[in-house]
Design a protein around this motif. Structure first.
Motif, PDB file in Angstrom:
ATOM      1  N   ASP A  18      47.719  60.683 -48.664  1.00  0.00           N
ATOM      2  CA  ASP A  18      48.921  59.842 -48.567  1.00  0.00           C
ATOM      3  C   ASP A  18      50.163  60.613 -49.013  1.00  0.00           C
ATOM      4  O   ASP A  18      51.217  60.564 -48.370  1.00  0.00           O
ATOM      5  N   ALA A  19      50.040  61.323 -50.126  1.00  0.00           N
ATOM      6  CA  ALA A  19      51.173  62.092 -50.644  1.00  0.00           C
ATOM      7  C   ALA A  19      51.558  63.216 -49.692  1.00  0.00           C
ATOM      8  O   ALA A  19      52.742  63.459 -49.437  1.00  0.00           O
ATOM      9  N   ALA A  20      50.559  63.886 -49.160  1.00  0.00           N
ATOM     10  CA  ALA A  20      50.831  64.976 -48.230  1.00  0.00           C
ATOM     11  C   ALA A  20      51.509  64.451 -46.965  1.00  0.00           C
ATOM     12  O   ALA A  20      52.458  65.066 -46.456  1.00  0.00           O
ATOM     13  N   ALA A  21      51.039  63.316 -46.447  1.00  0.00           N
ATOM     14  CA  ALA A  21      51.644  62.746 -45.246  1.00  0.00           C
ATOM     15  C   ALA A  21      53.117  62.410 -45.478  1.00  0.00           C
ATOM     16  O   ALA A  21      53.970  62.662 -44.621  1.00  0.00           O
ATOM     17  N   LEU A  22      53.425  61.846 -46.637  1.00  0.00           N
ATOM     18  CA  LEU A  22      54.823  61.534 -46.961  1.00  0.00           C
ATOM     19  C   LEU A  22      55.658  62.806 -47.065  1.00  0.00           C
ATOM     20  O   LEU A  22      56.792  62.856 -46.573  1.00  0.00           O
ATOM     21  N   CYS A  23      55.103  63.840 -47.682  1.00  0.00           N
ATOM     22  CA  CYS A  23      55.830  65.108 -47.802  1.00  0.00           C
ATOM     23  C   CYS A  23      56.057  65.732 -46.431  1.00  0.00           C
ATOM     24  O   CYS A  23      57.166  66.222 -46.136  1.00  0.00           O
ATOM     25  N   PHE A  24      55.040  65.728 -45.592  1.00  0.00           N
ATOM     26  CA  PHE A  24      55.200  66.298 -44.256  1.00  0.00           C
ATOM     27  C   PHE A  24      56.234  65.516 -43.454  1.00  0.00           C
ATOM     28  O   PHE A  24      57.002  66.100 -42.679  1.00  0.00           O
ATOM     29  N   MET A  25      56.255  64.186 -43.609  1.00  0.00           N
ATOM     30  CA  MET A  25      57.221  63.368 -42.891  1.00  0.00           C
ATOM     31  C   MET A  25      58.648  63.683 -43.339  1.00  0.00           C
ATOM     32  O   MET A  25      59.566  63.775 -42.524  1.00  0.00           O
ATOM     33  N   GLU A  26      58.824  63.865 -44.627  1.00  0.00           N
ATOM     34  CA  GLU A  26      60.168  64.080 -45.176  1.00  0.00           C
ATOM     35  C   GLU A  26      60.659  65.511 -45.008  1.00  0.00           C
ATOM     36  O   GLU A  26      61.848  65.736 -44.763  1.00  0.00           O
ATOM     37  N   ARG A  27      59.753  66.493 -45.140  1.00  0.00           N
ATOM     38  CA  ARG A  27      60.167  67.883 -45.193  1.00  0.00           C
ATOM     39  C   ARG A  27      59.671  68.734 -44.032  1.00  0.00           C
ATOM     40  O   ARG A  27      60.191  69.823 -43.793  1.00  0.00           O
ATOM     41  N   GLY A  28      58.651  68.240 -43.309  1.00  0.00           N
ATOM     42  CA  GLY A  28      58.014  69.041 -42.281  1.00  0.00           C
ATOM     43  C   GLY A  28      56.898  69.884 -42.872  1.00  0.00           C
ATOM     44  O   GLY A  28      56.876  70.163 -44.070  1.00  0.00           O
ATOM     45  N   PHE A  29      55.975  70.292 -42.023  1.00  0.00           N
ATOM     46  CA  PHE A  29      54.813  71.040 -42.486  1.00  0.00           C
ATOM     47  C   PHE A  29      55.210  72.371 -43.119  1.00  0.00           C
ATOM     48  O   PHE A  29      54.776  72.711 -44.224  1.00  0.00           O
ATOM     49  N   ASN A  30      56.038  73.135 -42.429  1.00  0.00           N
ATOM     50  CA  ASN A  30      56.354  74.474 -42.916  1.00  0.00           C
ATOM     51  C   ASN A  30      57.116  74.451 -44.233  1.00  0.00           C
ATOM     52  O   ASN A  30      56.931  75.328 -45.082  1.00  0.00           O
ATOM     53  N   ALA A  31      57.974  73.448 -44.422  1.00  0.00           N
ATOM     54  CA  ALA A  31      58.800  73.393 -45.632  1.00  0.00           C
ATOM     55  C   ALA A  31      58.093  72.745 -46.816  1.00  0.00           C
ATOM     56  O   ALA A  31      58.602  72.771 -47.935  1.00  0.00           O
ATOM     57  N   THR A  32      56.945  72.160 -46.580  1.00  0.00           N
ATOM     58  CA  THR A  32      56.191  71.503 -47.654  1.00  0.00           C
ATOM     59  C   THR A  32      55.236  72.490 -48.305  1.00  0.00           C
ATOM     60  O   THR A  32      54.548  73.237 -47.612  1.00  0.00           O
ATOM     61  N   SER A  33      55.191  72.471 -49.619  1.00  0.00           N
ATOM     62  CA  SER A  33      54.243  73.316 -50.352  1.00  0.00           C
ATOM     63  C   SER A  33      53.214  72.433 -51.059  1.00  0.00           C
ATOM     64  O   SER A  33      53.421  71.225 -51.229  1.00  0.00           O
ATOM     65  N   ILE A  34      52.133  73.039 -51.489  1.00  0.00           N
ATOM     66  CA  ILE A  34      51.148  72.310 -52.292  1.00  0.00           C
ATOM     67  C   ILE A  34      51.795  71.823 -53.581  1.00  0.00           C
ATOM     68  O   ILE A  34      51.479  70.739 -54.086  1.00  0.00           O
ATOM     69  N   ASP A  35      52.736  72.591 -54.115  1.00  0.00           N
ATOM     70  CA  ASP A  35      53.470  72.155 -55.308  1.00  0.00           C
ATOM     71  C   ASP A  35      54.214  70.855 -55.050  1.00  0.00           C
ATOM     72  O   ASP A  35      54.250  69.971 -55.914  1.00  0.00           O
ATOM     73  N   ASP A  36      54.839  70.719 -53.864  1.00  0.00           N
ATOM     74  CA  ASP A  36      55.549  69.488 -53.518  1.00  0.00           C
ATOM     75  C   ASP A  36      54.593  68.295 -53.525  1.00  0.00           C
ATOM     76  O   ASP A  36      54.930  67.209 -54.021  1.00  0.00           O
ATOM     77  N   ILE A  37      53.419  68.487 -52.951  1.00  0.00           N
ATOM     78  CA  ILE A  37      52.430  67.411 -52.882  1.00  0.00           C
ATOM     79  C   ILE A  37      51.949  67.050 -54.281  1.00  0.00           C
ATOM     80  O   ILE A  37      51.841  65.865 -54.633  1.00  0.00           O
ATOM     81  N   ALA A  38      51.697  68.062 -55.096  1.00  0.00           N
ATOM     82  CA  ALA A  38      51.247  67.807 -56.471  1.00  0.00           C
ATOM     83  C   ALA A  38      52.312  67.070 -57.270  1.00  0.00           C
ATOM     84  O   ALA A  38      51.998  66.146 -58.035  1.00  0.00           O
TER      85      ALA A  38
END
Length: 209
Positions: A18-38
């Protein structure tokens, strides 16, 4: 660090997705890091890696779950004995309603399509994306089969059904880009959004529109 959510403690894989999906939606796959998800989870990067080997694995599992949600809603309607126009309409309602309910997941699917078009992937990622895209084609095929049935019995219309189905999906899929959930929105109001999108999307293939 803020207290971890109850969801992370009770069902960590789902919470991470769920957290990763929200991060990908907001930032895009390339701009999202595992740190962002954590950070969104108030968790450590190590916890994310405990359940998922990579950001790409998260991305592909989100894609699968997004498609699972759509098939789960669509397949019972496809198998019903409703006449083709009513079945097609109910399928469209289920589809749009699921897009709204799982919006962050569906936006990840949309990004996967764009990644394929841009060829901005590794060879291995591209091969996996192409396999995942077969599920999108199968979903489209469910609608196309009902449309062709309706054309054959004279209850629906489309001179070139394989082409006509594309703008139908374009109109329905657009909801994931502009829909903004509101805290005050009632189920009836959300259903109103679904019905309006479906009315516009299906206008070209319905004889009584």
């Amino acid at each position: 660090m803020p207290e971890q959510s109850e969801a992370l403690l009770t069902d960590p894989r789902d919470a991470i997705l769920d957290a990763a999906a929200l991060c990908f939606m907001e930032r895009g796959f390339n701009a999202t890091s595992i740190d962002d998800i954590a950070r969104r989870l108030s968790a450590t990067k190590g916890m994310v890696y405990h359940y998922f080997d990579s950001k790409a694995q998260l991305f592909f599992e989100i894609h699968h779950r997004a498609m699972d949600a759509l098939f789960e809603e669509l397949e019972p309607v496809v198998g019903s004995d409703l006449p083709a126009p009513e079945r097609f309409t109910e399928m469209a309602r289920c589809y749009v309603r699921t897009l709204i309910r799982t919006q962050p997941y569906q936006r990840t699917v949309s990004e996967a399509v764009q990644m394929l078009l841009r060829s901005s992937t590794t060879e291995a990622q591209r091969a996996q994306l192409e396999r995942l895209q077969e599920r999108r084609k199968r979903c489209e095929g469910l609608f196309l089969t009902v449309l062709e049935e309706g054309i054959a019995n004279g209850t629906m219309r489309a001179a070139r059904p394989k082409m006509s189905i594309k703008p139908v999906f374009g109109a329905m899929n657009s909801v994931i880009n502009w829909y903004q959930p509101r805290d005050s929105e009632t189920p009836a109001q959300r259903q109103g959004v679904v019905d309006e999108v479906v009315l516009v999307a299906l206008r070209g293939v319905m004889k009584n529109s």
